[in-house]
Design an enzyme around this catalytic site. Structure first.
Site, mmCIF file in Angstrom:
data_model
loop_
_atom_site.group_PDB
_atom_site.id
_atom_site.type_symbol
_atom_site.label_atom_id
_atom_site.label_comp_id
_atom_site.label_asym_id
_atom_site.label_seq_id
_atom_site.Cartn_x
_atom_site.Cartn_y
_atom_site.Cartn_z
ATOM 1 N N GLY A 237 0.837 -1.201 0.000
ATOM 2 C CA GLY A 237 0.000 0.000 0.000
ATOM 3 C C GLY A 237 0.869 1.247 0.000
ATOM 4 O O GLY A 237 2.094 1.167 0.149
ATOM 5 N N SER A 238 0.257 2.412 -0.126
ATOM 6 C CA SER A 238 1.049 3.633 -0.301
ATOM 7 C C SER A 238 1.808 4.022 0.966
ATOM 8 O O SER A 238 2.914 4.573 0.885
ATOM 9 C CB SER A 238 0.154 4.780 -0.771
ATOM 10 N N ASP B 210 -6.580 -0.095 6.386
ATOM 11 C CA ASP B 210 -7.721 0.669 5.873
ATOM 12 C C ASP B 210 -8.534 1.274 7.013
ATOM 13 O O ASP B 210 -9.120 2.342 6.852
ATOM 14 C CB ASP B 210 -8.597 -0.236 5.007
ATOM 15 N N GLU C 284 -0.183 -10.384 3.834
ATOM 16 C CA GLU C 284 0.011 -9.424 4.929
ATOM 17 C C GLU C 284 -0.269 -10.094 6.276
ATOM 18 O O GLU C 284 0.464 -9.885 7.251
ATOM 19 C CB GLU C 284 -0.908 -8.223 4.752
HETATM 20 C C1 ABF Z 1 -2.274 -2.324 2.796
HETATM 21 O O1 ABF Z 1 -2.542 -1.240 1.965
HETATM 22 C C2 ABF Z 1 -3.569 -2.891 3.002
HETATM 23 O O2 ABF Z 1 -3.848 -3.869 3.882
HETATM 24 C C3 ABF Z 1 -4.494 -1.763 3.083
HETATM 25 O O3 ABF Z 1 -5.587 -2.245 2.398
HETATM 26 C C4 ABF Z 1 -3.816 -0.710 2.288
HETATM 27 C C5 ABF Z 1 -3.645 0.628 2.911
HETATM 28 O O4 ABF Z 1 -3.189 1.418 1.878
HETATM 29 P P1 ABF Z 1 -2.677 2.880 2.013
HETATM 30 O O5 ABF Z 1 -1.507 2.864 2.904
HETATM 31 O O6 ABF Z 1 -2.351 3.204 0.590
HETATM 32 O O7 ABF Z 1 -3.836 3.678 2.536
HETATM 33 O O8 ABF Z 1 -1.646 -1.910 3.938
#
Ligand code: ABF
Length: 231
Positions: A29-30, A86, A105
Site C-alpha cells: 500500500g502507499s 484501511d 500481509e
Molecule cells: C495495505 O494497503 C492494506 O492492507 C491496506 O488495504 C492498504 C492501505 O493502503 P494505504 O496505505 O495506501 O492507505 O496496507
C-alpha cells in the site's frame, strides 16, 4: 499537510523502530511504500536488515531500492512488520486488504514478534466497517462461496451487500495467491470476532481482512498547524 506528507511522517516514525540486523516484514500500500522508500535510503547508507515482502509489488519496490530480501520460508520468524491499514479501531483491530494483499500481509504479520501499523490518522474509527471488508476466496465454487459469505455476514449480525471485486476491464481481481476478493459493504461491524469466526466457517474463504489481536501498535499521523502530529 497532504495525505502523502502524513503517510511519510508515519513511515519516518516507524523507521525509528528499526535496528541493525532486524528481519522485517514489509507491508503493502502507499503508506508501507513510503516506509520501504525511507528504509531503502537507510540501507544505502549502510543499515543491514533483511526484508520479507507481503506482495509482489513490495518485492519489486524493495529490490529496486537495494533492500536485501528473503522469503518467509527462509526466515519464518520476523522481528517486526510495518504495514498500513484501511481502518484502525481503539483496540488496534484492523480492516486490511483494500490493496488485495491481505493474505500475505496476515501471514507475515502473524510470523512477526511485533506488528506496527502506519497510517494517516483519518484511518482511525470507533467502529470497524465503513470501509468494505475484503474477503479473499478460492476461485473454485465462487458463486456458492459468495452465497455462503452473505449468509455468514448476516448470521454475525451485519447488514449489507457482498460484491466481487472487479478490475476496470470487468474481470475479477486476482490476488498474488491466485484468489478473488469479495468486499462486504457493511457500514458497521458490531462484533468483529463473531464475523471473523463466521467467515472462517466458510470453506472457500482463504482469509479475511479483519486483523484481530495482531497489531501491537499504531503510528497515526494527523495534520496540525502545518506539521504532522503523531499519535
Ligand atoms: C495495505 O494497503 C492494506 O492492507 C491496506 O488495504 C492498504 C492501505 O493502503 P494505504 O496505505 O495506501 O492507505 O496496507
Amino acid at each position: 499537510m497532504s495525505g502523502p506528507d502524513l503517510r511519510r511522517a508515519a513511515a519516518a516514525r516507524a523507521l525509528e523502530l528499526v535496528e541493525p540486523g532486524m528481519r522485517l516484514g514489509l507491508g503493502t500500500g502507499s503508506t508501507a511504500a513510503a516506509f520501504v522508500d525511507l528504509l531503502a535510503e537507510r540501507v544505502r547508507g549502510g543499515l543491514d536488515i533483511l526484508g520479507v515482502p507481503t506482495s509482489e509489488a513490495t518485492r519489486a519496490q524493495a529490490e529496486a531500492g537495494g533492500i536485501r530480501l528473503a522469503t518467509l520460508d527462509e526466515q519464518p520468524e520476523l522481528d517486526l512488520t510495518i504495514d498500513g491499514a484501511d481502518e484502525v479501531d481503539p483496540q488496534l483491530r484492523l480492516i486490511k486488504g483494500g490493496g488485495a494483499a491481505l493474505l500475505r500481509e496476515k501471514i507475515v504479520a502473524f510470523a512477526s514478534r511485533r506488528m506496527v501499523v502506519i497510517a494517516d490518522a483519518a484511518k482511525r474509527v470507533t467502529t470497524l466497517g465503513a470501509f468494505p471488508l475484503p474477503i479473499e476466496v478460492n476461485p473454485f465454487g465462487l458463486t456458492a462461496t459468495h452465497r455462503a459469505v452473505e449468509a455468514a455476514v448476516a448470521g454475525a449480525g451485519c447488514r449489507g451487500a457482498v460484491r466481487l471485486r472487479l478490475r476496470p476491464d470487468g474481470g475479477a481481481i486476482v490476488t498474488d495467491g491466485g484468489h478473488h476478493i469479495l468486499d462486504a459493504h457493511l457500514g458497521a461491524i458490531p462484533d468483529p470476532d463473531a464475523l471473523g469466526a463466521a467467515l472462517w466457517a466458510v470453506p472457500g474463504v482463504v482469509e479475511h481482512g479483519l486483523f484481530l489481536g495482531i497489531a501491537d501498535a499504531a503510528i497515526l499521523a494527523a495534520a496540525r498547524d502545518g506539521t504532522a502530529d503523531i499519535t
